[in-house]
Enzyme design. Sequence first.
Site, PDB file in Angstrom:
ATOM      1  N   LYS A 185      33.514  48.556  46.178  1.00 16.96           N
ATOM      2  CA  LYS A 185      33.676  49.736  45.331  1.00 16.96           C
ATOM      3  C   LYS A 185      32.549  50.757  45.555  1.00 16.96           C
ATOM      4  CE  LYS A 185      37.550  48.288  43.831  1.00 16.96           C
ATOM      5  NZ  LYS A 185      37.804  47.185  42.936  1.00 16.96           N
TER       6      LYS A 185
HETATM    7  C1  LIG Z   1      38.852  46.277  42.341  1.00 19.62           C
HETATM    8  C2  LIG Z   1      39.830  46.557  41.241  1.00 19.62           C
HETATM    9  C3  LIG Z   1      39.954  45.719  40.138  1.00 19.62           C
HETATM   10  C4  LIG Z   1      39.301  44.382  40.067  1.00 19.62           C
HETATM   11  O1  LIG Z   1      37.940  44.456  39.954  1.00 19.62           O
HETATM   12  P1  LIG Z   1      37.123  43.105  39.856  1.00 19.62           P
HETATM   13  O2  LIG Z   1      35.745  43.577  39.554  1.00 19.62           O
HETATM   14  O3  LIG Z   1      37.253  42.438  41.184  1.00 19.62           O
HETATM   15  O4  LIG Z   1      37.727  42.316  38.755  1.00 19.62           O
HETATM   16  C5  LIG Z   1      40.783  46.098  39.105  1.00 19.62           C
HETATM   17  N1  LIG Z   1      41.489  47.226  39.153  1.00 19.62           N
HETATM   18  C6  LIG Z   1      41.423  48.056  40.206  1.00 19.62           C
HETATM   19  C7  LIG Z   1      42.216  49.315  40.191  1.00 19.62           C
HETATM   20  C8  LIG Z   1      40.598  47.734  41.294  1.00 19.62           C
HETATM   21  O5  LIG Z   1      40.555  48.536  42.355  1.00 19.62           O
END
Ligand SMILES: *Cc1c(COP(=O)(O)O)cnc(C)c1O
Length: 374
Positions: A185
């Site tokens: 991210k």
């Molecule tokens: C990456 C992502 C998640 C999950 O995030 P985690 O921290 O791995 O639980 C949830 N929603 C979206 C839209 C994502 O891109």
Amino acid sequence: MSKPRIPYTRPSITELEQRYAADAVANGWGERCYGYIGRFERAFADHLGVRHAVATSSCTGALHMGLAALGIGPGDEVILADTNWIASAAPIVHLGATPVFVDILPDSWCIDPRAAERAVTPRTKAILAVHLYGNLCDMDALLALGERRGVPVVEDAAEAVGSVHHGRRAGSIGRFGAFSFHGTKTITTGEGGMFVTNDDDLHERVLTLSNHGRARGQVRQFWPDMVGFKYKMSNVQAAIGCAQVERIGELVARKRAILAAYRERLADLPAIAMNPEPAGTVNGAWMPTAVFDASAGVTREALQHAFAQENVDARVFFHPLSGLPMFAPRQGNRNAWDIPGRAINLPTYHDMTESELDRVSGVLRAALHAGARA
Ligand SMILES: *Cc1c(COP(=O)(O)O)cnc(C)c1O
């Protein structure tokens, strides 16, 4: 010999992250075991312009607690776009509620507010707006719908750090917002997430849930008031997060510059649509994505093959969740079922070079020519 690998994403970790993490490891224990956590929560809340932030072990955990705090449970329905990562739907299922998958808009690839409206029933307890790849949902239409039907709109802003909707940051607009700091991210703590809200009561409920059901102010030791969750972030992760938030402007600016660089390189190819940025909004550009016109004759499989040949780790556009074996198919969600077959996510990371951008763009250009010949 094959060309050097271009990864799909890679975090930007500087001396600052290393210094804070080393300090947390050396000193962040005992009395100081929450020091970086509190600091990270404050800094992130200030960045967003929200009252409250609770650091979590993941976005999934933040969503799970937020939906639980809204009282969502068995028999309830939550409306979200069919085009999504499973993490947005899993907490709904874990609460015993039903995710109701609706179609996406053809240009933003986010939830279609009119489809959401058609899906509202007396059992609807929330509308989950997921800002896909940094693209913003039509929050005005969703908030108006929520208002009309008495249903809270909540945001999964995991992909929307840096995205702004008419002056308000993604994640700060709905009843609550959830973020991810997974290693892929825009800002990262390795694994991690954040629950954010302006609602004091909801914040209190999530604090209690996040502390194994122990309310603040409960004086008896080891005395939970309810069965809660354990989705906390560690102080060492939060230390990395503090450094990333200090650098958030720089990190988002680079994401946006990479999207703009792709757009510029592909500007003469109208058959390729990329992440939109409607007037009055800013796209945080988490994941540059190319969607080919149906008439271009370019398939996902051809794109995957072409990128593999070039040693580029491009990723497929999310499959419709209702196409997965654990859910009932909703093939009537035309855009959600059709777009992934002619789309691809493009690599984007802080240190990406001009020649890497050239290589990726070249593959798209060649795929278009091959599609025209086929
Ligand atoms: C990456 C992502 C998640 C999950 O995030 P985690 O921290 O791995 O639980 C949830 N929603 C979206 C839209 C994502 O891109």
